[in-house]
Design a protein around this motif. Structure first.
Motif, PDB file in Angstrom:
ATOM      1  N   PHE A  50       8.543 -19.508  -2.091  1.00 22.56           N
ATOM      2  CA  PHE A  50       7.265 -18.810  -1.971  1.00 22.56           C
ATOM      3  C   PHE A  50       7.225 -17.971  -0.693  1.00 22.56           C
ATOM      4  N   VAL A  51       7.619 -18.579   0.416  1.00 19.41           N
ATOM      5  CA  VAL A  51       7.539 -17.908   1.719  1.00 19.41           C
ATOM      6  C   VAL A  51       8.478 -16.708   1.776  1.00 19.41           C
ATOM      7  N   LEU A  52       9.742 -16.912   1.402  1.00 24.20           N
ATOM      8  CA  LEU A  52      10.717 -15.829   1.453  1.00 24.20           C
ATOM      9  C   LEU A  52      10.361 -14.697   0.499  1.00 24.20           C
ATOM     10  N   ASP A  53       9.893 -15.058  -0.692  1.00 27.21           N
ATOM     11  CA  ASP A  53       9.531 -14.029  -1.668  1.00 27.21           C
ATOM     12  C   ASP A  53       8.329 -13.218  -1.193  1.00 27.21           C
ATOM     13  N   ALA A  54       7.358 -13.884  -0.589  1.00 23.73           N
ATOM     14  CA  ALA A  54       6.183 -13.180  -0.072  1.00 23.73           C
ATOM     15  C   ALA A  54       6.577 -12.216   1.036  1.00 23.73           C
ATOM     16  N   ILE A  55       7.457 -12.659   1.931  1.00 25.11           N
ATOM     17  CA  ILE A  55       7.927 -11.780   3.017  1.00 25.11           C
ATOM     18  C   ILE A  55       8.647 -10.574   2.443  1.00 25.11           C
ATOM     19  N   GLY A  56       9.519 -10.804   1.465  1.00 23.83           N
ATOM     20  CA  GLY A  56      10.243  -9.704   0.841  1.00 23.83           C
ATOM     21  C   GLY A  56       9.317  -8.724   0.163  1.00 23.83           C
ATOM     22  N   LYS A  57       8.289  -9.224  -0.494  1.00 19.45           N
ATOM     23  CA  LYS A  57       7.356  -8.342  -1.201  1.00 19.45           C
ATOM     24  C   LYS A  57       6.532  -7.509  -0.215  1.00 19.45           C
ATOM     25  N   VAL A  58       6.156  -8.098   0.913  1.00 17.58           N
ATOM     26  CA  VAL A  58       5.428  -7.335   1.935  1.00 17.58           C
ATOM     27  C   VAL A  58       6.322  -6.220   2.494  1.00 17.58           C
ATOM     28  N   LEU A  59       7.604  -6.532   2.704  1.00 20.22           N
ATOM     29  CA  LEU A  59       8.541  -5.507   3.172  1.00 20.22           C
ATOM     30  C   LEU A  59       8.671  -4.377   2.161  1.00 20.22           C
ATOM     31  N   LEU A  60       8.711  -4.709   0.884  1.00 24.30           N
ATOM     32  CA  LEU A  60       8.835  -3.687  -0.154  1.00 24.30           C
ATOM     33  C   LEU A  60       7.581  -2.820  -0.236  1.00 24.30           C
ATOM     34  N   GLY A  62       5.828  -2.105   2.329  1.00 27.59           N
ATOM     35  CA  GLY A  62       6.000  -1.214   3.471  1.00 27.59           C
ATOM     36  C   GLY A  62       6.943  -0.066   3.160  1.00 27.59           C
ATOM     37  N   VAL A  63       8.052  -0.353   2.484  1.00 28.56           N
ATOM     38  CA  VAL A  63       9.008   0.697   2.105  1.00 28.56           C
ATOM     39  C   VAL A  63       8.341   1.708   1.175  1.00 28.56           C
ATOM     40  N   ALA A  64       7.609   1.209   0.176  1.00 27.03           N
ATOM     41  CA  ALA A  64       6.920   2.097  -0.758  1.00 27.03           C
ATOM     42  C   ALA A  64       5.892   2.968  -0.037  1.00 27.03           C
ATOM     43  N   SER A  65       5.192   2.379   0.918  1.00 30.29           N
ATOM     44  CA  SER A  65       4.189   3.135   1.674  1.00 30.29           C
ATOM     45  C   SER A  65       4.833   4.266   2.466  1.00 30.29           C
ATOM     46  N   VAL A  66       6.006   3.999   3.050  1.00 27.17           N
ATOM     47  CA  VAL A  66       6.727   5.039   3.781  1.00 27.17           C
ATOM     48  C   VAL A  66       7.163   6.159   2.839  1.00 27.17           C
ATOM     49  N   LEU A  67       7.647   5.802   1.666  1.00 26.51           N
ATOM     50  CA  LEU A  67       8.062   6.816   0.685  1.00 26.51           C
ATOM     51  C   LEU A  67       6.880   7.686   0.276  1.00 26.51           C
ATOM     52  N   ILE A  68       5.729   7.075   0.083  1.00 26.22           N
ATOM     53  CA  ILE A  68       4.520   7.827  -0.265  1.00 26.22           C
ATOM     54  C   ILE A  68       4.156   8.791   0.857  1.00 26.22           C
ATOM     55  N   TRP A  69       4.222   8.315   2.076  1.00 34.03           N
ATOM     56  CA  TRP A  69       3.905   9.140   3.241  1.00 34.03           C
ATOM     57  C   TRP A  69       4.896  10.296   3.389  1.00 34.03           C
ATOM     58  N   LEU A 142      -1.557  -8.493  -4.874  1.00 32.67           N
ATOM     59  CA  LEU A 142      -1.288  -7.305  -4.060  1.00 32.67           C
ATOM     60  C   LEU A 142       0.010  -6.624  -4.460  1.00 32.67           C
ATOM     61  N   TYR A 143       1.121  -7.356  -4.437  1.00 34.46           N
ATOM     62  CA  TYR A 143       2.418  -6.727  -4.668  1.00 34.46           C
ATOM     63  C   TYR A 143       2.555  -6.141  -6.073  1.00 34.46           C
ATOM     64  N   GLU A 144       2.316  -6.944  -7.089  1.00 33.60           N
ATOM     65  CA  GLU A 144       2.549  -6.463  -8.449  1.00 33.60           C
ATOM     66  C   GLU A 144       1.617  -5.316  -8.820  1.00 33.60           C
ATOM     67  N   GLU A 145       0.380  -5.372  -8.384  1.00 39.44           N
ATOM     68  CA  GLU A 145      -0.534  -4.268  -8.708  1.00 39.44           C
ATOM     69  C   GLU A 145      -0.219  -3.027  -7.890  1.00 39.44           C
ATOM     70  N   PHE A 146       0.114  -3.208  -6.622  1.00 33.48           N
ATOM     71  CA  PHE A 146       0.512  -2.065  -5.793  1.00 33.48           C
ATOM     72  C   PHE A 146       1.728  -1.375  -6.403  1.00 33.48           C
ATOM     73  N   MET A 147       2.719  -2.175  -6.814  1.00 31.91           N
ATOM     74  CA  MET A 147       3.969  -1.605  -7.301  1.00 31.91           C
ATOM     75  C   MET A 147       3.876  -1.079  -8.728  1.00 31.91           C
ATOM     76  N   PHE A 148       3.386  -1.905  -9.644  1.00 33.38           N
ATOM     77  CA  PHE A 148       3.410  -1.527 -11.062  1.00 33.38           C
ATOM     78  C   PHE A 148       2.248  -0.625 -11.452  1.00 33.38           C
ATOM     79  N   ARG A 149       1.029  -0.987 -11.113  1.00 31.84           N
ATOM     80  CA  ARG A 149      -0.120  -0.163 -11.480  1.00 31.84           C
ATOM     81  C   ARG A 149      -0.416   0.925 -10.457  1.00 31.84           C
ATOM     82  N   GLY A 150       0.251   0.878  -9.305  1.00 33.66           N
ATOM     83  CA  GLY A 150       0.076   1.908  -8.295  1.00 33.66           C
ATOM     84  C   GLY A 150       1.289   2.809  -8.189  1.00 33.66           C
TER      85      GLY A 150
END
Length: 237
Positions: A50-60, A62-69, A142-150
């Motif tokens: 749970f912990v590692l996956d949550a950290i990885g998803k937050v990083l992703l 962040g990566v997506a946000s940079v790409l958008i910017w 947060l992650y799945e909706e940000f990534m898939f529906r966003g």
């Protein structure tokens, strides 16, 4: 409505830029999985997972946000913007989560079971259940909706041209990919989750491409499932 949404997008961004950004994000996702697999011995217990996956998803995110910017857009362009009425949005999210919870519970009682055995350790484990509830809001809401529906939904729609047909096609495709991402749940689970992904996409379109209703609703639903798993265990496919 879809035509109005399409006209709000930045026409200066080349269509294939969205495809490049999606490919970059997929590559980063596989890279993070590979790094995790190299440094962390598997299988790992669910709490660490749970912990590692949550950290990885937050990083992703962040990566997506940079790409958008980098392509000259804002998070609001993928739907992460304040709703017109927070109280109504939260209320609708609660109702959505409750209806979905009841529908899934009854369908499982009728024999339509996804394989959720990976969460079997949650049963009777209060600490793990509480961690699962927290993970539900980060990893699912947060992650799945940000990534898939966003990110993915908007990217595919703009890649396809940004018109009505493009948004409809993107809605179906992101739902199918959402289902494929849950392959561990068995084929029926993929079908159910994919259908849910399309439904969530329709809700996003109906709400003016605002993600907060589905972020909150999805998080509440998954959190309620972990509470259920604590008391009676997850369904076994």
């Amino acid at each position: 409505m879809i035509e109005d949404l399409a006209r709000t997008q930045h026409r200066k961004v080349p269509r294939f830029r969205y495809l490049i950004d999606i490919a970059i994000l997929v590559a980063v996702t596989f890279f993070l999985d590979a790094v995790l697999g190299f440094f962390v011995q598997v299988p790992i217990n669910l709490q660490i997972g749970f912990v590692l996956d949550a950290i990885g998803k937050v990083l992703l995110i962040g990566v997506a946000s940079v790409l958008i910017w980098l392509r000259g857009e804002k998070l609001a362009d993928i739907g992460l913007k304040s709703p017109a009425n927070w109280s109504r949005t939260i209320l609708m999210a609660v109702v959505f989560a409750a209806v979905l919870f009841v529908a899934m519970y009854l369908s499982e009682r009728a024999g339509f079971r996804r394989d959720m055995s990976k969460f079997a350790q949650v049963q009777g484990n209060l600490q793990l259940a509480m961690l699962g509830v927290l993970y539900a809001f980060i990893g699912a809401g947060l992650y799945e909706e940000f990534m898939f529906r966003g990110f993915l939904f908007q990217g595919l729609a703009m890649l396809f041209g940004g018109n009505r047909g493009a948004w409809i096609g993107a809605c179906i495709l992101q739902g199918a990919l959402f289902g494929a991402a849950h392959a561990y749940q068995n084929p029926l689970g993929m079908l159910i989750t994919g259908t849910l992904g399309v439904l969530l996409g329709i809700i996003v379109l109906a709400s003016g491409r605002n993600l907060w209703l589905v972020i909150i609703g999805h998080g509440l639903y998954d959190a309620s499932r972990f509470v259920l798993f604590y008391f009676q265990g997850p369904p076994l496919g």
